[in-house]
Scaffold this motif. Structure first.
Motif, PDB file in Angstrom:
ATOM      1  N   ALA A   5       6.499  -2.978   5.614  1.00 58.91           N
ATOM      2  CA  ALA A   5       7.102  -3.643   4.451  1.00 58.91           C
ATOM      3  C   ALA A   5       6.150  -4.732   3.984  1.00 58.91           C
ATOM      4  CB  ALA A   5       8.440  -4.258   4.835  1.00 58.91           C
ATOM      5  N   VAL A   6       5.839  -4.719   2.700  1.00 56.46           N
ATOM      6  CA  VAL A   6       4.903  -5.704   2.147  1.00 56.46           C
ATOM      7  C   VAL A   6       5.617  -6.505   1.066  1.00 56.46           C
ATOM      8  CG1 VAL A   6       2.736  -6.033   0.911  1.00 56.46           C
ATOM      9  CG2 VAL A   6       2.904  -4.232   2.638  1.00 56.46           C
ATOM     10  N   TRP A   7       5.778  -7.786   1.297  1.00 57.59           N
ATOM     11  CA  TRP A   7       6.412  -8.690   0.316  1.00 57.59           C
ATOM     12  C   TRP A   7       5.289  -9.418  -0.416  1.00 57.59           C
ATOM     13  CZ3 TRP A   7      10.203  -6.083   1.900  1.00 57.59           C
ATOM     14  CH2 TRP A   7      11.528  -6.369   1.560  1.00 57.59           C
ATOM     15  N   ALA A  37       6.480  -2.843  10.662  1.00 59.87           N
ATOM     16  CA  ALA A  37       5.618  -4.014  10.472  1.00 59.87           C
ATOM     17  C   ALA A  37       5.997  -4.662   9.145  1.00 59.87           C
ATOM     18  CB  ALA A  37       4.146  -3.600  10.447  1.00 59.87           C
ATOM     19  N   VAL A  38       5.840  -5.979   9.099  1.00 63.16           N
ATOM     20  CA  VAL A  38       6.177  -6.715   7.877  1.00 63.16           C
ATOM     21  C   VAL A  38       5.013  -7.636   7.527  1.00 63.16           C
ATOM     22  CG1 VAL A  38       7.731  -8.432   6.844  1.00 63.16           C
ATOM     23  CG2 VAL A  38       8.663  -6.656   8.352  1.00 63.16           C
ATOM     24  N   VAL A  39       4.582  -7.553   6.273  1.00 63.03           N
ATOM     25  CA  VAL A  39       3.516  -8.437   5.781  1.00 63.03           C
ATOM     26  C   VAL A  39       4.100  -9.234   4.622  1.00 63.03           C
ATOM     27  CG1 VAL A  39       1.187  -8.582   4.824  1.00 63.03           C
ATOM     28  CG2 VAL A  39       1.782  -6.695   6.373  1.00 63.03           C
ATOM     29  N   ILE A  61       5.754  -6.093  14.268  1.00 61.35           N
ATOM     30  CA  ILE A  61       4.544  -6.800  13.827  1.00 61.35           C
ATOM     31  C   ILE A  61       4.895  -7.610  12.587  1.00 61.35           C
ATOM     32  CG2 ILE A  61       2.257  -6.455  12.805  1.00 61.35           C
ATOM     33  CD1 ILE A  61       2.133  -3.844  14.542  1.00 61.35           C
ATOM     34  N   PHE A  62       4.553  -8.887  12.619  1.00 62.14           N
ATOM     35  CA  PHE A  62       4.798  -9.733  11.442  1.00 62.14           C
ATOM     36  C   PHE A  62       3.513 -10.471  11.094  1.00 62.14           C
ATOM     37  CE2 PHE A  62       5.742 -13.558   9.133  1.00 62.14           C
ATOM     38  CZ  PHE A  62       6.714 -13.151   8.227  1.00 62.14           C
TER      39      PHE A  62
END
Lengths: 390, 358
Positions: A88-90, A157-159, A179-180
């Motif tokens: 997930a990319v914010w 994973a989150v970015v 993963i953050f």
């Protein structure tokens, strides 16, 4: 089927070759000024002028070739590793190539991507996805756009790009076993030594300021100028003003909101209230150069309004940078000659993660270690294989 | 004109009332005299004018008087008198790490005269004392808050002895407030910050406690709605107040003001019996709506940023340029809020956080 379920299914098709070929084709289209996606981005970008969009793509994507993507994978991805199925990319901010990179990296490790576009630029991520769909629908389908915050809990994973507050808030929503990666507040600085001609430095810095209208975290928030001989910083400020005036036509700024105009007026007014400060500016709000009289704390620049701060020594420069240590990102430099290594040591101690040539601040290479993190290695988990008997 | 003569002239005008007809010639005459005085006695302001290559000899109308952006009040002490003559300082709200703007005052006479005239006209138009219920800290707990000072002054001069403040800086008790509001038997003026109303409404919603304020009551709310707790529009706030406090929409008034100005602006709905978003301008103030880039006037009805020329600012700067977006209407102006700021559309760090010091 939910976005996430669909992405998990699509991820199975993301073989390295397929992803690399797709990215190669898509990025080639983005490098072509006459392509449909470039045309659409020029027309639709909500913040930047078409000229700025074009220059950003021309310079920013120049090195994003198949060869450099291969090299990046070779550098960062080991033989055995575990990649996230869905990342997930914010997103934050409005720089198109920054959005592109944030989508490219997870794909390069073989992860599907759920993208939440920023409020400031809802256009670029969608167009990039379209370019992937054109190049290879299977890869394009492995990228979804949305605003569902539940994904933060479900993704592998989150970015997050955004303010420190946003990063902190979203980090709290992500399970600890995921993963953050949080890219919070950052600021960049230009450092100009006496070993470069004033006109050349003004030309290069002008590009760093006008490309993305001073809105990015790689935009120079302050310009530190070695004031040797005395009066050089004034000479430089004048040259920079001339260059920004030229670029106001050649690379016009995007449309400003009312409060942004107000911010420029405010910033200029405050400069005139400080004794000894010199203000050089356009008639409207297109550009301003504020030459500070002393090396005292002053507000960062933005929107082609930039403070120039004279420094006497490298130690002075280090002292300035240390004030912004937790937030320092890039330092664009020129003119330090044999003292460049010393400059590097000083700003690295202050937290800078990138030194680059003046004029290249806005165009980090694809293998840039953003905030000191490997763009691919930060997304994966390496698996160590030790020798065993039998 | 001397400062004393200027103060007397402005006080005389205020004494004629907030509804006196506008007098352009009188305004220009006083504004130009005040500008000349401030140019001479307010040195940072003179520096600002010099940078714009403007001095009193070149200015023929109030519109040409250089307006300082509100941020300038954070940068310099914009006062026509020395610090030892200072009687009171009002500061803009903000955290301890932020630079805060300041309005320095060597007299409160004009400030009080203006606020009592407009507050009385638009919040207490009956001209009778009323019981105030104040959702803001007292002056004692927030001595640098112009809002607390304003409410204190209104309570003292326009209120009944039963009036009460319900908030301190450190404490709020919406339960006690809701209980008291539920047992009233006389009309009240429920006044306070917009965010205090948000907290009260949240409490009422949470407890499904719908109140009906006594007939003749009114609400006045003021202050920003962005960036704290949660954001909502002024229309939503007024709708919620009407629904949960049992008041018709025309009994709810928004006041628009800022720390940097000695005067405030009100919606005239209590007087007209019609809800409106238009703020009325007292005769001793003029408001322009200008193009945000060129700072030239825009036509009536078009949007731009607001510049106020307030004659009660005799000790500081009379011309103040805001970051508020609005538009002129035939009988005042509307505030449309603030466009997303520069920081909101970039990814660079908030200025105040970077400066890291007051």
């Amino acid at each position: 089927m939910s976005d996430l379920e669909s992405l998990r299914k699509r991820q199975a098709e993301l073989t390295p070759d397929r992803v690399l070929s797709c990215l190669d084709r898509a990025l080639s289209a983005w490098r072509d000024p006459g392509s449909k996606v470039r045309e659409q981005l020029r027309a639709k970008h909500p913040v930047f002028s078409p000229e700025v969009v074009d220059l950003g793509c021309d310079l920013g994507l120049r090195q994003w070739t198949r060869a450099s993507l291969d090299a990046l994978r070779a550098r960062e991805i080991p033989a055995l590793y575990r990649a996230p199925t869905v990342t997930a990319v914010w997103l934050a901010g409005c720089v198109p190539t920054a959005s592109f990179a944030a989508i490219v990296y997870p794909l390069l490790v073989g992860s599907a991507v759920y993208v939440k576009p920023s409020a400031a630029d809802p256009v670029s991520p969608g167009l990039f996805r379209e370019s992937l769909l054109d190049a290879d629908p299977a890869v394009g389908e492995a990228v979804a756009l949305g605003t569902d915050a539940e994904v933060l809990r479900e993704a592998d994973a989150v970015v997050v790009h955004g303010s420190d507050e946003t990063v902190s808030e979203l980090r709290a929503r992500v399970p600890v076993d995921r993963i953050f990666i949080g890219y919070g507040h950052k600021v960049s600085i230009s450092a100009i030594g006496q070993g470069i001609g004033i006109e050349t430095a003004a030309r290069d810095l002008g590009r760093d300021i006008t490309l993305y209208d001073g809105r990015g975290c790689l935009s120079p928030a302050w310009v530190l100028v070695e004031n040797t001989p005395s009066g050089r910083s004034l000479e430089f400020a004048r040259a920079l003003g001339k260059e920004l005036a030229r670029l106001a036509s050649a690379l016009p700024p995007g449309r400003l909101h009312a409060e942004e105009h107000a911010w420029v007026h405010d910033r200029r007014a405050r400069a005139t209230l400080r004794e000894g400060t010199t203000l050089l500016s356009s008639d409207g709000t297109a550009w301003s150069v504020i030459l500070e009289a002393v090396r005292a704390p002053c507000e960062p620049g933005m929107l082609r309004t930039v403070p120039v701060v004279p420094v006497a020594t490298l130690d002075d420069l280090g002292e300035w940078c240390s004030r912004h240590a937790p937030h320092l990102s890039s330092v664009g430099h020129a003119g330090w000659g044999t003292r460049t290594a010393q400059l590097g040591e000083i700003v690295a101690l202050c937290g800078a993660s990138r030194l680059c040539g003046l004029g290249n601040m806005q165009v980090p290479p694809i293998d840039w270690n953003h905030d000191g993190l490997g763009p691919l290695s930060a997304l994966i988990r390496r698996v160590d294989v030790e020798t065993a008997q039998g | 004109m001397s400062r004393n003569a200027l103060d007397r002239a402005v006080l005389e005008w205020i004494s004629e009332g907030a509804l006196a007809p506008p007098d352009r010639e009188r305004f220009d005459r006083l504004a130009l005299a005040l500008f000349a005085y401030q140019y001479e006695h307010n040195l940072p302001y003179r520096r600002f004018c010099t940078a714009l290559a403007l001095d009193p000899g070149q200015v023929n109308s109030f519109r040409e008087i250089p307006a300082v952006p509100t941020g300038a009040f954070k940068e310099a002490r914009l006062a026509t008198f020395s610090p030892d003559q200072e009687l009171r300082t009002f500061r803009t709200s903000g955290s301890t790490t932020e630079r805060r703007g300041a309005l320095h005052l060597d007299t409160l006479e004009l400030y009080e005269a203006s606020l009592l005239s407009t507050f009385g006209t638009y919040v207490c138009p009956e001209g009778k004392p009323i019981r105030f219920v104040v959702l803001a800290p007292t002056q004692r707990s927030a001595p640098e808050s112009s809002l607390s000072y304003m409410f204190g002054c209104a309570v003292e001069r326009l209120g009944l002895p039963s009036s009460r403040f319900y908030l301190t800086e450190a404490d709020s008790n919406p339960g006690e407030l809701a209980l008291d509001l539920d047992t009233l038997d006389e009309p009240i003026a429920l006044v306070g910050t917009a965010f205090a109303f948000v907290h009260l409404l949240d409490f009422l919603r949470e407890h499904a406690q719908r109140l009906f304020l006594p007939p003749g009551s009114r609400v006045m709310e003021t202050g920003g709605l962005k960036g704290r707790v949660r954001e909502l529009s002024r229309e939503d706030l007024h709708e919620s107040i009407a629904e949960w406090l049992g008041l018709p929409a025309e009994r709810i008034v928004n006041q628009y003001g800022m720390c940097e100005l000695g005067s405030q602006f009100y919606e005239p709905s209590l007087r007209t019996g019609r809800p409106t978003r238009t703020k009325q301008v007292p005769p001793w103030v003029r408001t322009r709506v200008v193009d945000p880039e060129s700072l030239e006037d825009v036509a009536t009805g078009e949007t731009g940023i607001l510049i106020h020329y307030d004659l009660t600012n005799t000790g500081s700067v009379l011309a103040v340029q805001t970051s508020d977006v609005g538009r002129l209407s035939p009988d005042g102006f509307e505030v449309l809020g603030r466009a997303p700021g520069a920081e909101a559309r970039g990814c660079s760090i908030a200025t105040d956080l970077l400066l890291g010091a007051p």
